[in-house]
Scaffold this motif. Sequence first.
Motif, PDB file in Angstrom:
ATOM      1  N   UNK A   1       0.847  -1.205   0.000  1.00 19.51           N
ATOM      2  CA  UNK A   1       0.000   0.000   0.000  1.00 19.51           C
ATOM      3  C   UNK A   1       0.877   1.248   0.000  1.00 19.51           C
ATOM      4  N   UNK A   2       1.888   1.267   0.879  1.00 17.66           N
ATOM      5  CA  UNK A   2       2.787   2.419   0.955  1.00 17.66           C
ATOM      6  C   UNK A   2       3.561   2.637  -0.328  1.00 17.66           C
ATOM      7  N   UNK A   3       4.087   1.557  -0.882  1.00 18.30           N
ATOM      8  CA  UNK A   3       4.882   1.681  -2.108  1.00 18.30           C
ATOM      9  C   UNK A   3       4.033   2.131  -3.289  1.00 18.30           C
ATOM     10  N   UNK A   4       2.822   1.612  -3.381  1.00 13.40           N
ATOM     11  CA  UNK A   4       1.944   2.005  -4.480  1.00 13.40           C
ATOM     12  C   UNK A   4       1.570   3.479  -4.375  1.00 13.40           C
ATOM     13  N   UNK A   5       1.336   3.958  -3.162  1.00 11.73           N
ATOM     14  CA  UNK A   5       1.009   5.377  -2.976  1.00 11.73           C
ATOM     15  C   UNK A   5       2.156   6.260  -3.462  1.00 11.73           C
ATOM     16  N   UNK A   6       3.379   5.875  -3.132  1.00 11.27           N
ATOM     17  CA  UNK A   6       4.546   6.644  -3.581  1.00 11.27           C
ATOM     18  C   UNK A   6       4.674   6.589  -5.100  1.00 11.27           C
ATOM     19  N   UNK A   7       4.512   5.397  -5.675  1.00 13.03           N
ATOM     20  CA  UNK A   7       4.596   5.253  -7.138  1.00 13.03           C
ATOM     21  C   UNK A   7       3.575   6.149  -7.845  1.00 13.03           C
ATOM     22  N   UNK A   8       2.375   6.221  -7.288  1.00 10.99           N
ATOM     23  CA  UNK A   8       1.335   7.051  -7.897  1.00 10.99           C
ATOM     24  C   UNK A   8       1.685   8.535  -7.826  1.00 10.99           C
ATOM     25  N   UNK A   9       2.306   8.953  -6.726  1.00 13.33           N
ATOM     26  CA  UNK A   9       2.751  10.340  -6.608  1.00 13.33           C
ATOM     27  C   UNK A   9       3.820  10.632  -7.657  1.00 13.33           C
ATOM     28  N   UNK A  10       4.811   9.775  -7.752  1.00 14.00           N
ATOM     29  CA  UNK A  10       5.920  10.002  -8.692  1.00 14.00           C
ATOM     30  C   UNK A  10       5.425   9.976 -10.132  1.00 14.00           C
ATOM     31  N   UNK A  11       4.506   9.079 -10.435  1.00 17.29           N
ATOM     32  CA  UNK A  11       3.956   9.028 -11.795  1.00 17.29           C
ATOM     33  C   UNK A  11       3.245  10.330 -12.144  1.00 17.29           C
ATOM     34  N   UNK A  12       2.525  10.908 -11.192  1.00 16.01           N
ATOM     35  CA  UNK A  12       1.852  12.183 -11.445  1.00 16.01           C
ATOM     36  C   UNK A  12       2.856  13.309 -11.615  1.00 16.01           C
TER      37      UNK A  12
ATOM     38  N   UNK B   1       4.006  13.430 -14.976  1.00 16.75           N
ATOM     39  CA  UNK B   1       2.923  13.655 -15.940  1.00 16.75           C
ATOM     40  C   UNK B   1       2.517  12.372 -16.664  1.00 16.75           C
ATOM     41  N   UNK B   2       2.677  11.253 -15.998  1.00 17.59           N
ATOM     42  CA  UNK B   2       2.278   9.977 -16.574  1.00 17.59           C
ATOM     43  C   UNK B   2       0.820   9.694 -16.232  1.00 17.59           C
TER      44      UNK B   2
END
Length: 325
Positions: free
Chosen positions: A292-303, A306-307
């Motif tokens: 859950x924590x890693x996915x939240x970080x990945x989603x932030x970085x992807x945004x 601009x992905x």
Amino acid sequence: MATIKDIAIKAGVSVTSVSRVLNRRGYLSEELINKVHQAMEELHYQPNEVARSLQKKESRIIGLILPDVSHPFFGELTRAIESYAFSRNYKLLLCNSQLDPLKEKDYLSMLKASQVDGIIMGSHTIDTEEYLHIAQPLVTIDRRISSRIPYVSSDNFEGGVLAAEKLIKKGCKQIAYIGGNVELDLLAKKRYEGFKKEIDHSKCKLHFFQTNINGFNYEEYEELAAGIFRECPEIDGIFASSDIIAAAILKEARRLNRGVPQDVKVIGYDNVQLSRIISPPLTTIGQPIKEIGEKAVDLIISQIRKERVTVETVLPVQLIERETT
């Protein structure tokens, strides 16, 4: 005070090479990294992070707002987020809202003004309208705010189903659910919905007990545990919506000389480290806290990059059977 040029001369490399090492850009050999870091150490060089952030228009900082970091689930989630963010070259700015709407709003304003690169929200006490005006990348945990804001949760409904199935299979007839306010617009309430669905399809009787909306109060959990056994002495199965609540149930059962699992079977939710070491070790629904924590970080970085991102991320849970069932 040493400059990048001084570091370059000391290390015997170009200023560009020093800059690449400091900003972790492009291919970097171990030899180059070691030379630059050794020169920095010898010259006592400290990079100006603020200036670098302004120049690059990024802070490399992610804000995290949680309701109570002393709660084992949020403590373990924070550790997972911080560790993974650090591995992706981001730092974490932690805000502890304590379920105070004014404090949460104040922290949110601070993070926006501080120009953090993104915000992970795990505390949800203010109106959803506040979230819609955040310019930075945003990810919420266990709350669906809009079709535009990504969120991450575990499969709460399936967690409730698994808990009910286990208690029914173990022969429980008088079953209690104890958890948070099911009127709130939180995905965690699906634990109750999945649990109730299975109990309703059985011959078992469901007893519902609700915790206080205003926080994680351990004394209240103990009072609720006492109330369950006092009001419903016939209870033989209990599903608690967190391992901490389940621990309070076990404590009260021990005080009343109610055998676990002989007289009453208990299931928690989260699978925090506490669940392994309490006595008896707790059967629980395991959330994938690290993922859950890693996915939240990945989603932030992807945004940030601009992905395109997926709005809904629901991760699987599993029943972990130990000695309380």
